[in-house]
Design a protein around this motif. Sequence first.
Motif, PDB file in Angstrom:
ATOM      1  N   SER A   6       0.746  -1.243  -0.007  1.00 34.94           N
ATOM      2  CA  SER A   6      -0.013  -0.033   0.077  1.00 34.94           C
ATOM      3  C   SER A   6       0.926   1.345  -0.136  1.00 34.94           C
ATOM      4  O   SER A   6       1.968   1.041   0.307  1.00 34.94           O
ATOM      5  N   GLY A   9       0.947   6.384  -5.109  1.00 31.21           N
ATOM      6  CA  GLY A   9      -0.113   7.595  -5.646  1.00 31.21           C
ATOM      7  C   GLY A   9       0.863   8.095  -6.414  1.00 31.21           C
ATOM      8  O   GLY A   9       1.555   7.599  -7.181  1.00 31.21           O
ATOM      9  N   LEU A  10       0.301   9.559  -6.676  1.00 32.77           N
ATOM     10  CA  LEU A  10       0.900  10.322  -7.539  1.00 32.77           C
ATOM     11  C   LEU A  10       1.588  11.387  -6.736  1.00 32.77           C
ATOM     12  O   LEU A  10       0.957  12.006  -5.949  1.00 32.77           O
ATOM     13  N   LEU A  17       7.652   9.675  -0.984  1.00 35.73           N
ATOM     14  CA  LEU A  17       6.324   8.661  -0.854  1.00 35.73           C
ATOM     15  C   LEU A  17       7.047   7.392   0.018  1.00 35.73           C
ATOM     16  O   LEU A  17       8.154   7.068  -0.063  1.00 35.73           O
ATOM     17  N   THR A 115       1.649  -1.998  -6.046  1.00 30.53           N
ATOM     18  CA  THR A 115       0.720  -0.638  -5.728  1.00 30.53           C
ATOM     19  C   THR A 115       1.191   0.450  -6.756  1.00 30.53           C
ATOM     20  O   THR A 115       2.656   0.385  -6.824  1.00 30.53           O
ATOM     21  N   VAL A 117       2.698   3.503  -8.339  1.00 34.68           N
ATOM     22  CA  VAL A 117       3.648   5.035  -8.104  1.00 34.68           C
ATOM     23  C   VAL A 117       3.651   5.657  -9.352  1.00 34.68           C
ATOM     24  O   VAL A 117       4.371   5.301 -10.287  1.00 34.68           O
TER      25      VAL A 117
END
Length: 121
Positions: A6, A9-10, A17, A115, A117
């Motif tokens: 988990s 993201g952006l 991150l 996940t 990225v």
Amino acid sequence: VQLQASGGGLVQAGGSLTLSCTASGRTLSSYTMAWFRQAPGKERELVGICWSGGNTDYTDSVKGRFTISRDGRKNTMDLQMSSLKPEDTAVYYCAADRHQMRPLNRDYGYWGQGTQVTVSS
């Protein structure tokens, strides 16, 4: 053993991150754990590896920017990423194996689902 990755993201280039990998079903303190990534059209590559004794190694492109840490009590492994670059864009996977894996070995027994990225320029 189940692995759950988990934290993707952006993020903008230069940003940070942290990805987390949570293991269930067995304590993985004696296992080798690793992070891999796969960009579109490319082969899956090792990002970093953490052996049961705590030693780590990283692929050259992320050395000095990425750090792996493990928490034996929580049965988790994190990947702290900083100074992110657009070329870090990929799906990131965590993996674990009960053997002492060599960095070139991809044959891990357990994999998380990945996940995404995405690093924007």
